[in-house]
Design a protein around this motif. Structure first.
Motif, PDB file in Angstrom:
ATOM      1  N   UNK A  17       6.139   8.830  -2.051  1.00 33.26           N
ATOM      2  CA  UNK A  17       7.339   9.150  -1.276  1.00 33.26           C
ATOM      3  C   UNK A  17       8.003   7.883  -0.742  1.00 33.26           C
ATOM      4  N   UNK A  18       7.186   6.907  -0.351  1.00 34.56           N
ATOM      5  CA  UNK A  18       7.733   5.640   0.139  1.00 34.56           C
ATOM      6  C   UNK A  18       8.360   4.836  -0.990  1.00 34.56           C
ATOM      7  N   UNK A  19       7.735   4.861  -2.156  1.00 29.19           N
ATOM      8  CA  UNK A  19       8.296   4.154  -3.308  1.00 29.19           C
ATOM      9  C   UNK A  19       9.608   4.803  -3.738  1.00 29.19           C
ATOM     10  N   UNK A  20       9.634   6.125  -3.734  1.00 31.19           N
ATOM     11  CA  UNK A  20      10.856   6.839  -4.100  1.00 31.19           C
ATOM     12  C   UNK A  20      11.996   6.480  -3.145  1.00 31.19           C
ATOM     13  N   UNK A  21      11.708   6.453  -1.848  1.00 38.50           N
ATOM     14  CA  UNK A  21      12.740   6.095  -0.870  1.00 38.50           C
ATOM     15  C   UNK A  21      13.150   4.636  -1.037  1.00 38.50           C
ATOM     16  N   UNK A  43      -3.591   5.450  -7.409  1.00 41.55           N
ATOM     17  CA  UNK A  43      -3.888   6.795  -6.940  1.00 41.55           C
ATOM     18  C   UNK A  43      -5.151   6.753  -6.079  1.00 41.55           C
ATOM     19  N   UNK A  44      -5.115   7.454  -4.947  1.00 38.93           N
ATOM     20  CA  UNK A  44      -6.250   7.443  -4.026  1.00 38.93           C
ATOM     21  C   UNK A  44      -6.357   8.810  -3.346  1.00 38.93           C
ATOM     22  N   UNK A  45      -7.448   9.022  -2.634  1.00 40.42           N
ATOM     23  CA  UNK A  45      -7.738  10.346  -2.083  1.00 40.42           C
ATOM     24  C   UNK A  45      -7.950  10.266  -0.582  1.00 40.42           C
ATOM     25  N   UNK A  46      -7.365  11.232   0.115  1.00 36.58           N
ATOM     26  CA  UNK A  46      -7.636  11.442   1.535  1.00 36.58           C
ATOM     27  C   UNK A  46      -7.922  12.914   1.746  1.00 36.58           C
ATOM     28  N   UNK A  47      -9.108  13.209   2.288  1.00 35.70           N
ATOM     29  CA  UNK A  47      -9.486  14.601   2.548  1.00 35.70           C
ATOM     30  C   UNK A  47      -9.344  15.476   1.306  1.00 35.70           C
ATOM     31  N   UNK A  68       0.831  -1.206   0.000  1.00 35.42           N
ATOM     32  CA  UNK A  68       0.000   0.000   0.000  1.00 35.42           C
ATOM     33  C   UNK A  68       0.866   1.257   0.000  1.00 35.42           C
ATOM     34  N   UNK A  69       2.098   1.140  -0.429  1.00 34.68           N
ATOM     35  CA  UNK A  69       3.024   2.276  -0.408  1.00 34.68           C
ATOM     36  C   UNK A  69       2.525   3.421  -1.284  1.00 34.68           C
ATOM     37  N   UNK A  70       2.898   4.650  -0.879  1.00 29.74           N
ATOM     38  CA  UNK A  70       2.630   5.849  -1.668  1.00 29.74           C
ATOM     39  C   UNK A  70       3.928   6.360  -2.277  1.00 29.74           C
ATOM     40  N   UNK A  90       1.528   2.053  -8.553  1.00 34.22           N
ATOM     41  CA  UNK A  90       1.380   2.014 -10.009  1.00 34.22           C
ATOM     42  C   UNK A  90       1.894   3.303 -10.639  1.00 34.22           C
ATOM     43  N   UNK A  91       1.389   4.447 -10.162  1.00 33.54           N
ATOM     44  CA  UNK A  91       1.802   5.724 -10.744  1.00 33.54           C
ATOM     45  C   UNK A  91       3.267   6.023 -10.431  1.00 33.54           C
ATOM     46  N   UNK A  92       3.739   5.585  -9.282  1.00 33.39           N
ATOM     47  CA  UNK A  92       5.138   5.794  -8.913  1.00 33.39           C
ATOM     48  C   UNK A  92       6.055   5.046  -9.874  1.00 33.39           C
ATOM     49  N   UNK A  93       5.665   3.824 -10.227  1.00 33.76           N
ATOM     50  CA  UNK A  93       6.465   3.039 -11.170  1.00 33.76           C
ATOM     51  C   UNK A  93       6.513   3.708 -12.538  1.00 33.76           C
ATOM     52  N   UNK A  94       5.412   4.342 -12.934  1.00 37.32           N
ATOM     53  CA  UNK A  94       5.396   5.077 -14.199  1.00 37.32           C
ATOM     54  C   UNK A  94       6.302   6.310 -14.124  1.00 37.32           C
ATOM     55  N   UNK A  95       6.281   6.980 -12.983  1.00 34.74           N
ATOM     56  CA  UNK A  95       6.993   8.244 -12.842  1.00 34.74           C
ATOM     57  C   UNK A  95       8.503   8.056 -12.716  1.00 34.74           C
TER      58      UNK A  95
END
Length: 284
Positions: free
Chosen positions: A202-206, A225-229, A198-200, A237-242
């Motif tokens: 910044x965690x994937x980058x690190x 991609x997901x939403x909080x507040x 469930x990494x986001x 998924x998006x991190x791997x693309x980026x």
């Protein structure tokens, strides 16, 4: 010298498919690829009968096949699955584990060691791929949730001490202790891979900076991609693309991912950063 020639095939090259093509090789090295047949003395000829001729597949994520599962922990399980894969064009595999007890994992290592010396007609064993047990419980997928946990140094050092055949380990990088494990694996020449997570971003980058340069079965058992507040966060998924240099694997069997999604992955990552895998089970 051993000389061979494959004729009447649809020969796949990096540039095009050659219909009615010929491939000749000598002592394991290709000496000719072309449209027309070529005269080669004292060679064995295979007629492809219009079928495709391609390089052998390398499956870096498979749990078995042909009625065998690598977690059976027997030499016969490894040899039987390797035979089945070879029959379908896969010439090299990374036998992959599942979350289990430590006793079952150790037995799997022993079965692999025994099978290595007996494998004459099956797909070559390149090494072992551990999938788990250090995964996100919320993304366990088909893994047994009873054995999922955070990495502990004394435990993974023990596991690494049991086998010199481990060359890849799939892990959720957001877990406590995962980045330290990634650095440990890099020192040993083992590939840490992002999986069941469930990494986001910044965690994937690190994680990428700590040797996690590959993503296990992209889109399967991972965050998007997901939403909080009302604010949106990038998932794996998006991190791997980026992250341009991050490689990904996909299960391109027509069931896990639709064709349009596979085309999207191909468009973004390109062929040099994509591995096709089966993630096959006993029933394959």
């Amino acid at each position: 010298m051993d000389r061979y020639k494959i004729i009447n095939g649809k020969v796949i090259t990096p540039y095009r498919i050659i219909d009615d093509g010929t491939v000749a090789y000598e002592d394991g090295k290709i000496i000719y690829i072309g449209k027309s047949d070529v005269e080669i003395q004292n060679c064995t000829v295979f007629d492809a009968k219009g079928n495709y001729v391609s390089p052998g597949f390398i499956d870096i994520h498979t749990h078995g096949g042909g009625g065998q599962d690598f977690m059976d922990g027997t030499s016969n399980a490894f040899l039987g699955a390797a035979e089945m894969h070879a029959q379908h064009g896969t010439t090299s595999i990374l036998p992959t584990t599942l979350t289990s007890t430590l006793e079952d994992l150790k037995q799997t290592f022993e079965g692999f060691r025994e099978a290595k010396g007996k494998n004459e007609s099956g797909a070559q064993f390149l090494g072992i791929h551990l999938e788990g047990p250090y995964l996100a419980l919320s993304q366990c997928g088909g893994q047994d949730s009873r054995y999922i946990r955070n990495p502990k140094k004394d435990e993974y050092e023990k596991i690494l001490g049991w086998s010199n055949d481990i060359i890849r380990w799939s892990i959720a990088p957001e877990l406590d202790g995962a980045l330290e494990l990634g650095r440990t694996l890099r020192k040993r020449g083992i590939l840490p891979s992002i999986a069941h997570t469930d990494a986001e971003y910044e965690q994937v980058q690190e994680a990428f900076e700590n040797a996690f340069t590959h993503v296990t079965h992209l889109y399967s058992a991972m965050s998007g991609v997901h939403r909080r507040n009302a604010y949106r966060y990038l998932g794996v998924v998006e991190s791997a693309f980026l992250i341009d240099d991050m490689t990904v694997e996909i299960i391109a069997d027509g069931h896990h991912l639709p064709a349009a999604l596979i085309r999207l992955i191909y468009k973004i990552k390109g062929p040099t950063r994509i591995a096709l895998v089966t993630d096959s089970l006993r029933g394959a």
